[in-house]
Design a protein around this motif. Structure first.
Motif, mmCIF file in Angstrom:
data_model
loop_
_atom_site.group_PDB
_atom_site.id
_atom_site.type_symbol
_atom_site.label_atom_id
_atom_site.label_comp_id
_atom_site.label_asym_id
_atom_site.label_seq_id
_atom_site.Cartn_x
_atom_site.Cartn_y
_atom_site.Cartn_z
ATOM 1 N N GLU A 108 0.836 -1.206 0.000
ATOM 2 C CA GLU A 108 0.000 0.000 0.000
ATOM 3 C C GLU A 108 0.872 1.257 0.000
ATOM 4 O OE1 GLU A 108 -3.315 0.509 -0.282
ATOM 5 O OE2 GLU A 108 -3.185 2.652 0.088
ATOM 6 N N ASN B 184 0.892 3.887 -3.099
ATOM 7 C CA ASN B 184 0.630 5.314 -2.864
ATOM 8 C C ASN B 184 1.751 6.177 -3.425
ATOM 9 O OD1 ASN B 184 -1.844 5.067 -1.657
ATOM 10 N ND2 ASN B 184 -1.078 5.243 0.448
ATOM 11 N N TYR C 134 0.948 8.963 -6.057
ATOM 12 C CA TYR C 134 0.865 10.361 -5.598
ATOM 13 C C TYR C 134 2.187 11.079 -5.376
ATOM 14 C CZ TYR C 134 -3.787 8.624 -4.389
ATOM 15 O OH TYR C 134 -5.022 8.037 -4.429
ATOM 16 N N ASP D 130 10.031 8.113 0.828
ATOM 17 C CA ASP D 130 10.075 8.692 -0.514
ATOM 18 C C ASP D 130 10.515 10.144 -0.450
ATOM 19 O OD1 ASP D 130 7.810 10.674 -0.778
ATOM 20 O OD2 ASP D 130 6.570 8.913 -0.345
ATOM 21 N N SER E 213 -9.247 9.095 4.543
ATOM 22 C CA SER E 213 -8.856 8.133 3.511
ATOM 23 C C SER E 213 -8.703 6.736 4.056
ATOM 24 C CB SER E 213 -7.546 8.568 2.870
ATOM 25 O OG SER E 213 -7.823 9.473 1.849
ATOM 26 N N ILE F 135 -4.747 4.654 4.087
ATOM 27 C CA ILE F 135 -3.809 4.923 5.175
ATOM 28 C C ILE F 135 -4.351 4.424 6.507
ATOM 29 C CG2 ILE F 135 -2.830 6.817 6.531
ATOM 30 C CD1 ILE F 135 -2.270 8.206 3.877
HETATM 31 N N1 LIG Z 1 3.591 8.810 -0.414
HETATM 32 C C1 LIG Z 1 2.689 9.762 -0.619
HETATM 33 N N2 LIG Z 1 3.039 10.961 -1.158
HETATM 34 C C2 LIG Z 1 2.145 11.938 -1.363
HETATM 35 N N3 LIG Z 1 0.830 11.832 -1.055
HETATM 36 C C3 LIG Z 1 0.400 10.686 -0.520
HETATM 37 C C4 LIG Z 1 1.290 9.595 -0.275
HETATM 38 N N4 LIG Z 1 0.575 8.589 0.278
HETATM 39 C C5 LIG Z 1 -0.684 9.040 0.368
HETATM 40 N N5 LIG Z 1 -0.809 10.297 -0.100
HETATM 41 C C6 LIG Z 1 -2.016 11.127 -0.091
HETATM 42 O O1 LIG Z 1 -2.916 10.585 0.856
HETATM 43 C C7 LIG Z 1 -4.168 10.300 0.279
HETATM 44 C C8 LIG Z 1 -4.783 9.077 0.895
HETATM 45 O O2 LIG Z 1 -4.090 7.878 0.571
HETATM 46 P P1 LIG Z 1 -4.849 6.497 0.760
HETATM 47 O O3 LIG Z 1 -5.495 6.507 2.111
HETATM 48 O O4 LIG Z 1 -3.908 5.402 0.494
HETATM 49 O O5 LIG Z 1 -6.033 6.543 -0.293
HETATM 50 P P2 LIG Z 1 -6.069 6.213 -1.842
HETATM 51 O O6 LIG Z 1 -4.757 5.582 -2.207
HETATM 52 O O7 LIG Z 1 -7.199 5.285 -1.979
HETATM 53 O O8 LIG Z 1 -6.301 7.528 -2.523
HETATM 54 C C9 LIG Z 1 -3.912 10.219 -1.190
HETATM 55 O O9 LIG Z 1 -5.048 10.599 -1.918
HETATM 56 C C10 LIG Z 1 -2.747 11.166 -1.404
HETATM 57 O O10 LIG Z 1 -3.234 12.467 -1.597
#
Ligand SMILES: Nc1ncnc2c1ncn2[C@@H]1O[C@H](COP(=O)(O)OP(=O)(O)O)[C@@H](O)[C@H]1O
Ligand SMILES: [Mg+2]
Lengths: 150, 217
Positions: B135, B139, B143, B166, B180, B183
């Motif tokens: 996961e 992500n 993102y 990262d 979300s 996470i």
């Molecule tokens: N490594 C990352 N770098 C930047 N933004 C992140 C990262 N991980 C998560 N995010 C942000 O957190 C939000 C929630 O992530 P997540 O709960 O995994 O939901 P999903 O992957 O279903 O959108 C994402 O929409 C993104 O905006």
């Protein structure tokens, strides 16, 4: 040698249709892998490490269906998950349009153009230019057939 | 009076039955569909060498290539769903094979360091660690816009620590945890196996995900 000529076609296409990214992927001479070999307007070198997954994402699907494909406003309205579109993610593309590249009549590669910002999507005029460039690449491929491919 | 199962037990049960199902599908893809396609592929190779006529030979060759691509994709799909090595060889080999696939799919370089030797973990602990790392990695691909990442796994005598780092966009962790599911699920899954998951992120610098799991000696 051949990839250099193809790179020139990609550079010209980038200028001509004023887009942000042009990429060319083709199947390895041996084995099933399809890789990005040439890029123009790229913001990093991730494309060099990406192997296109057959049937997935825009490039994989263009090759498996042998049809052009358009993505507008990524990641909205896509087939499958955003994760299945690595080149869109790697190059941060919003719109893209891709056409197949044939060798001996069979789709073995793809030519893709992309936009990053919220500009207009690829219109017919631009799509035609991409198709023309694809034909030019196919011709290059045939004239260089005697060379060892990579 | 009998006590009802706890929320933890229920979540754990739901997760485990889903994982069993995913594992079954992955195994079927790998051993069933994949194997059968492979037999057909070797048949095509044999045909290619035995038929006469260039056009027929060429046609059979193309069909063989198509099969080869399909076999490859089926195999990769199985690794994404549930790497076969997770059950047999352990968490580290499974993570490594996923990382290889990850770099070749997303072009993101992974700097992986495994410090110490893997202790034997119950299968559902291995599964949880794998899913939570997956996961985090997914992500990042979606993102973070990071060229490169670091993963450090440290096996200590009484605990296991995993760091996934990262160098991308970063995000507002407190806000996303509230709204979300991805996470929140990472944190919840680590809690269920008695560990925890700490996420910190700085906008414009990147994100660090720290997993911690006590080990019985
Ligand atoms: N490594 C990352 N770098 C930047 N933004 C992140 C990262 N991980 C998560 N995010 C942000 O957190 C939000 C929630 O992530 P997540 O709960 O995994 O939901 P999903 O992957 O279903 O959108 C994402 O929409 C993104 O905006
Ligand atoms: Mg997520």
């Amino acid at each position: 040698m051949k990839n250099k000529s193809i790179a020139r076609v990609c550079d010209e296409l980038l200028l001509h249709i004023q887009c942000d990214f042009v990429g060319y992927a083709f199947q390895d001479r041996i084995g099933p892998n399809i890789r990005w070999l040439v890029a123009a307007g790229n913001r990093n070198d991730k494309y060099k490490r990406i192997t296109v997954r057959y049937g997935k994402g825009i490039a994989g699907r263009v090759i498996s269906t042998d049809r052009p494909m358009m993505i507008a406003d990524f990641p909205n309205n896509i087939l499958g998950k955003a994760l299945e579109y690595p080149i869109m993610l790697a190059e941060n593309l919003l719109h893209s349009y891709a056409v197949p590249i044939h060798l001996n009549g069979i789709a073995k590669g793809v030519l893709l153009v992309g936009e990053r910002k919220n500009k207009r999507i690829f219109e017919e005029e631009q799509q035609k230019s991409v198709q023309k460039a694809a034909i030019k690449i196919e011709e290059l491929m045939n004239t260089h057939l005697d060379e060892d491919r990579w | 009076m009998e006590s009802l199962p706890s929320r933890n037990q229920i979540s754990s049960y739901i997760i485990q039955s889903q994982e069993e199902e995913i594992k079954r599908i992955a195994l079927e893809l790998h051993e069933g569909v994949g194997q059968t396609l492979y037999s057909v592929f070797t048949g095509f190779q044999f045909l290619e060498t035995s038929v006469e006529g260039d056009s027929l030979k060429g046609y059979i060759h193309e069909m063989g290539e198509l099969l080869e691509k399909t076999i490859q994709e089926v195999r990769l799909l199985a690794v994404e769903l549930h790497p076969p090595t997770l059950t047999t060889l352990g968490f580290i080999p499974a993570l490594k094979s996923y990382l290889k696939l990850y770099t070749s799919t997303y072009g993101i370089l992974v700097d992986f360091i495994n410090d110490g030797t893997e202790s034997r973990l119950p299968e559902h602990h291995r599964m949880t660690l794998f899913r939570v790392c997956q996961e985090a990695l997914v992500n990042i691909a979606k993102y973070a816009d990071s060229l490169q990442i670091e993963i450090n796994v440290v096996w200590k005598s009484d605990c296991l620590e995993i760091l996934v780092k990262d160098f991308g966009k970063g995000f507002d962790v407190d806000k996303e945890v509230q709204q979300s599911a991805g996470i929140a699920a990472m944190i919840e899954r680590m809690k269920i196996i008695g560990g925890n998951c700490i996420i910190s992120s700085v906008i414009g610098e990147g994100t660090v995900i720290k997993l911690f799991l006590p080990l019985q000696s």
